[in-house]
Design a protein around this motif. Sequence first.
Motif, PDB file in Angstrom:
ATOM      1  N   GLU A  51       0.816  -1.350  -0.115  1.00  0.00           N
ATOM      2  CA  GLU A  51      -0.379   0.055   0.442  1.00  0.00           C
ATOM      3  C   GLU A  51       1.013   1.165  -0.052  1.00  0.00           C
ATOM      4  OE1 GLU A  51      -1.962   0.829   3.473  1.00  0.00           O
ATOM      5  OE2 GLU A  51      -0.701   0.085   4.723  1.00  0.00           O
ATOM      6  N   GLY A  73      -5.547  16.910   7.038  1.00  0.00           N
ATOM      7  CA  GLY A  73      -4.269  16.493   7.526  1.00  0.00           C
ATOM      8  C   GLY A  73      -4.564  14.907   6.718  1.00  0.00           C
ATOM      9  N   LEU A  74      -3.901  14.634   7.876  1.00  0.00           N
ATOM     10  CA  LEU A  74      -3.945  12.828   7.875  1.00  0.00           C
ATOM     11  C   LEU A  74      -5.049  12.401   7.326  1.00  0.00           C
ATOM     12  CD1 LEU A  74      -1.622  11.587  10.689  1.00  0.00           C
ATOM     13  CD2 LEU A  74      -0.835  12.194   8.292  1.00  0.00           C
ATOM     14  N   GLU A  75      -5.916  12.855   7.078  1.00  0.00           N
ATOM     15  CA  GLU A  75      -7.498  12.312   6.507  1.00  0.00           C
ATOM     16  C   GLU A  75      -7.474  12.553   4.882  1.00  0.00           C
ATOM     17  OE1 GLU A  75     -10.537  10.411   8.844  1.00  0.00           O
ATOM     18  OE2 GLU A  75      -8.024   9.465   9.119  1.00  0.00           O
ATOM     19  N   ASP A  95       2.979   5.035   1.104  1.00  0.00           N
ATOM     20  CA  ASP A  95       2.699   6.033   2.673  1.00  0.00           C
ATOM     21  C   ASP A  95       1.634   6.445   2.606  1.00  0.00           C
ATOM     22  OD1 ASP A  95       2.945   6.850   0.569  1.00  0.00           O
ATOM     23  OD2 ASP A  95       5.046   7.760   0.685  1.00  0.00           O
ATOM     24  N   LYS A 155      11.164  17.042   1.634  1.00  0.00           N
ATOM     25  CA  LYS A 155      10.736  17.919   2.295  1.00  0.00           C
ATOM     26  C   LYS A 155      11.843  18.892   1.184  1.00  0.00           C
ATOM     27  CE  LYS A 155       8.339  16.148   5.142  1.00  0.00           C
ATOM     28  NZ  LYS A 155       7.112  16.473   4.857  1.00  0.00           N
ATOM     29  N   THR A 169       4.930  13.306   6.999  1.00  0.00           N
ATOM     30  CA  THR A 169       6.049  13.127   7.120  1.00  0.00           C
ATOM     31  C   THR A 169       6.597  12.492   5.735  1.00  0.00           C
ATOM     32  OG1 THR A 169       5.574  11.398   8.511  1.00  0.00           O
ATOM     33  CG2 THR A 169       6.074  13.264   9.499  1.00  0.00           C
ATOM     34  N   ASP A 170       5.630  11.874   5.318  1.00  0.00           N
ATOM     35  CA  ASP A 170       5.928  10.735   4.661  1.00  0.00           C
ATOM     36  C   ASP A 170       6.807  11.152   2.438  1.00  0.00           C
ATOM     37  OD1 ASP A 170       5.368   8.666   5.144  1.00  0.00           O
ATOM     38  OD2 ASP A 170       3.450   8.914   5.277  1.00  0.00           O
ATOM     39  N   GLY A 171       6.208  12.788   2.685  1.00  0.00           N
ATOM     40  CA  GLY A 171       6.855  13.418   1.466  1.00  0.00           C
ATOM     41  C   GLY A 171       8.019  13.678   1.314  1.00  0.00           C
ATOM     42  N   ALA A 204       4.019  18.703  11.239  1.00  0.00           N
ATOM     43  CA  ALA A 204       4.845  17.391  11.923  1.00  0.00           C
ATOM     44  C   ALA A 204       3.784  16.149  12.073  1.00  0.00           C
ATOM     45  CB  ALA A 204       4.794  17.004  13.438  1.00  0.00           C
ATOM     46  N   GLU A 205       2.824  16.618  10.678  1.00  0.00           N
ATOM     47  CA  GLU A 205       1.873  14.892  10.842  1.00  0.00           C
ATOM     48  C   GLU A 205       2.439  14.112   9.135  1.00  0.00           C
ATOM     49  OE1 GLU A 205       1.009  18.003  11.939  1.00  0.00           O
ATOM     50  OE2 GLU A 205      -0.268  17.588  14.230  1.00  0.00           O
ATOM     51  N   ASP A 256      15.366  11.510  -7.136  1.00  0.00           N
ATOM     52  CA  ASP A 256      14.144  12.129  -6.859  1.00  0.00           C
ATOM     53  C   ASP A 256      13.194  13.050  -8.648  1.00  0.00           C
ATOM     54  OD1 ASP A 256      13.324  11.965  -4.858  1.00  0.00           O
ATOM     55  OD2 ASP A 256      13.680  12.801  -4.009  1.00  0.00           O
ATOM     56  N   PRO A 279      -4.962  19.829  11.153  1.00  0.00           N
ATOM     57  CA  PRO A 279      -5.590  20.556  11.069  1.00  0.00           C
ATOM     58  C   PRO A 279      -6.298  20.373  12.570  1.00  0.00           C
ATOM     59  CG  PRO A 279      -5.837  20.191   9.143  1.00  0.00           C
ATOM     60  CD  PRO A 279      -5.494  18.818   9.679  1.00  0.00           C
ATOM     61  N   TYR A 297       6.098   9.849  -0.825  1.00  0.00           N
ATOM     62  CA  TYR A 297       7.083   9.929  -1.633  1.00  0.00           C
ATOM     63  C   TYR A 297       7.721   8.184  -2.221  1.00  0.00           C
ATOM     64  CZ  TYR A 297      11.647  11.433  -0.942  1.00  0.00           C
ATOM     65  OH  TYR A 297      13.373  12.164  -1.357  1.00  0.00           O
ATOM     66  N   VAL A 321      -8.678   2.334   2.803  1.00  0.00           N
ATOM     67  CA  VAL A 321      -7.376   2.195   2.672  1.00  0.00           C
ATOM     68  C   VAL A 321      -7.032   0.970   3.441  1.00  0.00           C
ATOM     69  CG1 VAL A 321      -5.088   2.859   4.381  1.00  0.00           C
ATOM     70  CG2 VAL A 321      -6.630   4.617   3.622  1.00  0.00           C
ATOM     71  N   ILE A 324      -4.532  14.657  13.467  1.00  0.00           N
ATOM     72  CA  ILE A 324      -4.623  14.727  12.257  1.00  0.00           C
ATOM     73  C   ILE A 324      -3.919  15.666  11.276  1.00  0.00           C
ATOM     74  CG2 ILE A 324      -6.552  12.945  12.316  1.00  0.00           C
ATOM     75  CD1 ILE A 324      -8.260  14.745  11.019  1.00  0.00           C
ATOM     76  N   GLU A 358      -6.223  12.267   2.570  1.00  0.00           N
ATOM     77  CA  GLU A 358      -5.955  11.151   1.261  1.00  0.00           C
ATOM     78  C   GLU A 358      -7.231  10.283   0.996  1.00  0.00           C
ATOM     79  OE1 GLU A 358      -3.888   7.675   2.417  1.00  0.00           O
ATOM     80  OE2 GLU A 358      -4.081   7.251   5.100  1.00  0.00           O
TER      81      GLU A 358
END
Lengths: 591, 337, 351
Positions: free
Chosen positions: A73, A233-235, A75, A169, A165-167, A162-163, A488, B89, A83, A253, B87, A237
């Motif tokens: 799956e 944010g993390l959601e 990131d 920078k 972090t996978d891509g 800080a959330e 990259d 925001p 990434y 997911v 998460i 995606e």
Amino acid sequence: MRKTKALALAALGTALTMGLAACGGSAGGGGNNNTGTGNTGAASTAKHNDGYTKVVNPSDAKGGTLKFAYSDEPDSMDPGNTYYAWNWNFSRLYARPLLTYTAAPGEEGLKLVPDLAEGLGEASEDGKTWTYKLKKGIKYDDGTEVKAADVKYAIARSNFSAELTDGPKYFAEYLDAEGYEGPYKDKDLANFKGIETPDDYTIVFKLKAPFSEFDFLVANPQSAPVPQAKDTGLEYEKAVASTGPYKMESYEVGKQLNLVKNENWDPATDTTRKQLPDRIEVQFKQNAEDIDQRLLAGQVHADLGGTGVQPAARAKIVADPKLKDSTDNPYTPFNRYAMMSTKVAPFDNIDCRKAVQYATDQVATQAPWGGPLGGDIGSTLMTPTTVGYQQFDLFPNGADNKGDAAKAKESLSACGQPNGFETNIAVRGDRPKEVQVAEALQASLDKVGIKATIKKYPSGDWSAQYAGRPDFVHKNKLGIMIAGWGADWPSGFGFLSQIVDGRFIKDSGNYNMMELNDQAVNDLLDKGIQTTDAAERNKIWGEVDKKVMESAAFLPFVYEKTLLFRPSSLTNVYVHPAYGMYDYTWLGVQQ
Amino acid sequence: MVAFIVRRVIAAVLMLVIVSVATFAIFFLIPRALGQTPEGMASRYVGRDATPEAIQGAVKRLHLDEPLVVQYGRFAKGIVAGQEYSIGPRMVQCPAPCFGYSFNNNQPVWPTLLDRLPATLSLAIGAAIIWLVAGVSIGVISALRRGTLTDRLAMTVALAGVSLPIYFTGLVSLALFAYTLGIFPGGGSYTPFTEDPVMWFQALVLPWVTLAFLYAALYARLTRAGMLETMGEDYIRTARAKGLKERTVVSKHALRATLTPILTIFGLDVGLLLGGAVLTESTFSIPGIGKLVIDAIRGNDLPVVLGVTLFAAFFIVLANLVVDVLYAVVDPRVRLS
Amino acid sequence: MTTPSASPAPGSFLELRDLRIHFPTEDGLVKSVDGLSFRLERGKTLGIVGESGSGKSVTSLGILGLHKGGRAKISGEIWLDGEELVGASPDHVRTLRGKKMAMIFQDPLSSMHPFYTVGQQIIEAYRIHHNVSKAVARKHAIDMLGRVGIPQPDKRVDSFPHEFSGGMRQRAMIAMALSCDPELLIADEPTTALDVTVQAQILDLMLDLQREFNSALIIITHDLGVVAELSDDILVMYGGKCIEYGAAEDIFYRPEHPYTWGLLGSMPRLDREPTERLMPIKGTPPSLINVPSGCAFNPRCPYRERTGGKATTEVPQLVESDGGHLVRCHMPREERRAIWENEIKPMMEGS
């Protein structure tokens, strides 16, 4: 306990499936009528590697469902937080960056073209300010218009939080945004000084230092706009605001992603994408061997990972010319090589390094990658699909690349070690192919009297604890380290800077394991990145390559290649050189 | 019996606590003891070549810098009282029982487990029915026709079934029945029962048979051995001396005694499988608990590993309890105290 | 007892004619029963005595037809109430089992199914041969349990075998065997697993029941003491063959076979110290595959030298010594009697 057993069984299973190839699924057979997409449609006349030079099965027929399967799956499906190489290709289906690569096979495909932007970036005199104009009237899938602030916000969240972090920078590294804490801690986007948006259609990047390849940076999916109000944010995606020809219908997911057409995508604004299938479905976490079986049976159209078929299927394809005609063998962005540490005796002497260059049997070190299908024998740092690549071979090791013992002996004498010496080869012990390469190298060196001991280290901490720590390398006399590198973005700078720049030698996480700190090399890199003329710049990358090779510390094995299978039901297939896999935005399916 | 069950439930809860501490220690304590830094651990969960800032961010977000006791306490508290989680925001609430969030894909663990359970249940129960019926039947026939061609053939196939890995039999069956003959759908076609019962069934036939093949082989051998032993028992002779038909002797007297120990093994096997049929799920790409945990282990996804371990341990403990109670019901000589 | 001929159905209730039961094995043919003949009338009791492996249990299972359909090779004739059973269909013999002939097994704990109550097992036995409801069968079972002396039979009927004491279990076993009023009852070591006082009770019970049902009874044992009081006739088996047969008095007071002497000598007696076993039989029972040539008992026989070499070369015939008293021995009758009178008897009584 559970882990070891399961893995051991899995390994055993894999070994057995090698033997399975012969009785595996029938090629192009009927497949299952319920779920199969059919592979018996129009007989393709395409030959092996046709997809590498031209578009195979060109068609503008719309409709159907394009099916991908993937053994892992990602990131994240968030364009700002990924990434994974294939995702930089795939995410363009629903997220348009400012620039992208020309949709074409071969060298043409390495050229950048405007995507959301009206044109390529305009650099200021000092090279520290890059300005892009947005095309007007580009809409998200909900019909609202894309604004410059959305691009700024996208980069702020992907590079400064800080959330996520996978891509990569890169923007955090190059933009002049000292002290900015990211949009989650600091809700006021005005405090992000690295990017300015004087109006809704203008985006100005402010850099700390001149960077002539900035266009490559904005071709990465992180420049795809994100409306601040939509950001979860993390959601995020699971509900990306789409600008591309498709939008997310559902995303479970780790299981399944379904894309449907985005009616608000305007093809008139987009020169690189098509919108042929009605739906695109991706299954994640599928058994890798079974994906190959399904590909051969025509039940899925492409392996999303784009890293090629597994050994079992490869063996089957090689044995069957008809199957082989349905495959392409493109370069990946990866060079597989070894580095000799210039700080570990006797490799502090260039002639001892040369002895290794001449002694190495490159046919033997090519074999673990799968022979010629797994990669071409290399002689440079940059791979053939890197912009700026020049072909040369400073250390010809015999006409057949099997090693030149006489020249190696000569170099050994020059080095003051006529009878050879002892050294260590460090390798990631959990990567079987790399271990086999180390063994092949060991055998080559043994023929000229160089006694090498193989030292295995875990790949998880390889860079942080072992080969990436110069003090560890010195202490344990790791003369030779087996490694690999892929850039990259397909330019000389992207490929070279991390691994040859002497100023990037780090106490931990070091990739310049040669510890080569050559003023001439460093200066050339600085000069190149400040050179705005592309042709001039690319020439400089070639010079850097040559300079580093002259040090004889870089021992190339292969320019890695993969074997991609294209079912005959797939239309508009070609290998996009920037990604080393099929262009996922072009694919269509035969009904 | 009630006192017995109460005592066992208390023991089970203690057992689960120990399992969670042990799993926690394996994934957190041991790496630390071996010199792994919080940054080193965090670097697994960020992108490649991550900047020190990004790694620090991950350390903070995943609380890897906290003392282990605090980390475990947070985990335990989450199960009882739930937990809050950023998460980006905003914060989101992870209601109890909160097993935390995946380090790799940020999904809450408990809903993921519940989401994966039906697939594993479907696979395990279907396969269990097949292997129990097939394994016991073959074992009984083999025992009754001991030494004949039928017996030898069955036992040879059973030996193959026990020896061949599912990875192999699974892929061969897919190649043959799905991709060549097209009788059944291929890998990755699992569909929840609630969505499409027909597709659910079709997609599970091969996994069922593949998994059942392994176990049926085992059960056939067990049943055969047990049956041979039972048929030599004095009470079988007594049953015959009464004038019972041979069929009744086998089905009523011999089978009852043979099946009792097999049923207890069966209960434990099914309990174990509910914690995930790792190889079958991986081979057929079935999104079950087993597939989840093997991926989590490969990806060092501690919260998921911890969650599945506890989930699986729960089923094993439950199966043990059920088996013990059942045994007492089936075998009157056993009394629970 | 005479050598049987191919005669029509005999008048006796049970008659065996030259019964042979052989088992082929990987090591060779095991001749468990090798030419056995005897007769038994209703209301009479026959004791079959021998060591383990002498063929006595195989004989009883053979009469019940439990070797049918197996690997055993059976020849000879078994006549039961005018019917020949060796040649009869297995299914027909099955219908006789439990009804016409029943068996009481040694070690009732292992001989009763551990998962079914005593009642269920009796009910099952009854309902095989009687088309009655479960309730009726249960009543019968309680009745049977009462008749064999089990207290509170209406409660004990629902107990499992392991909840019974050894003696009660044997009574339950007897109740099960008698539930269909069998005309032939075979008891295989019925008291071996029991302590002495219980032994006596069980033996008394069996005798009482035999009288009540007027059935023919065969008691199989290795212990002459058990059959002494019960039996009308006694058959001593050795190596699959009958070596001495006669009325109980003949066997006890005028035994003529050295093996029988040995058995009598090994009999524990209350008037003797347990350590003083006068005539233990030396050696081990013979292999049933490689039966010793000549007389099967010859390797253990103290008198083999008195046969003029025939002991190892010639199989002795079963010959009538006196009215109905048969002996299989090479020694002349007079010599046997002399040995008994002069050598054996005084030793046994003298102590």
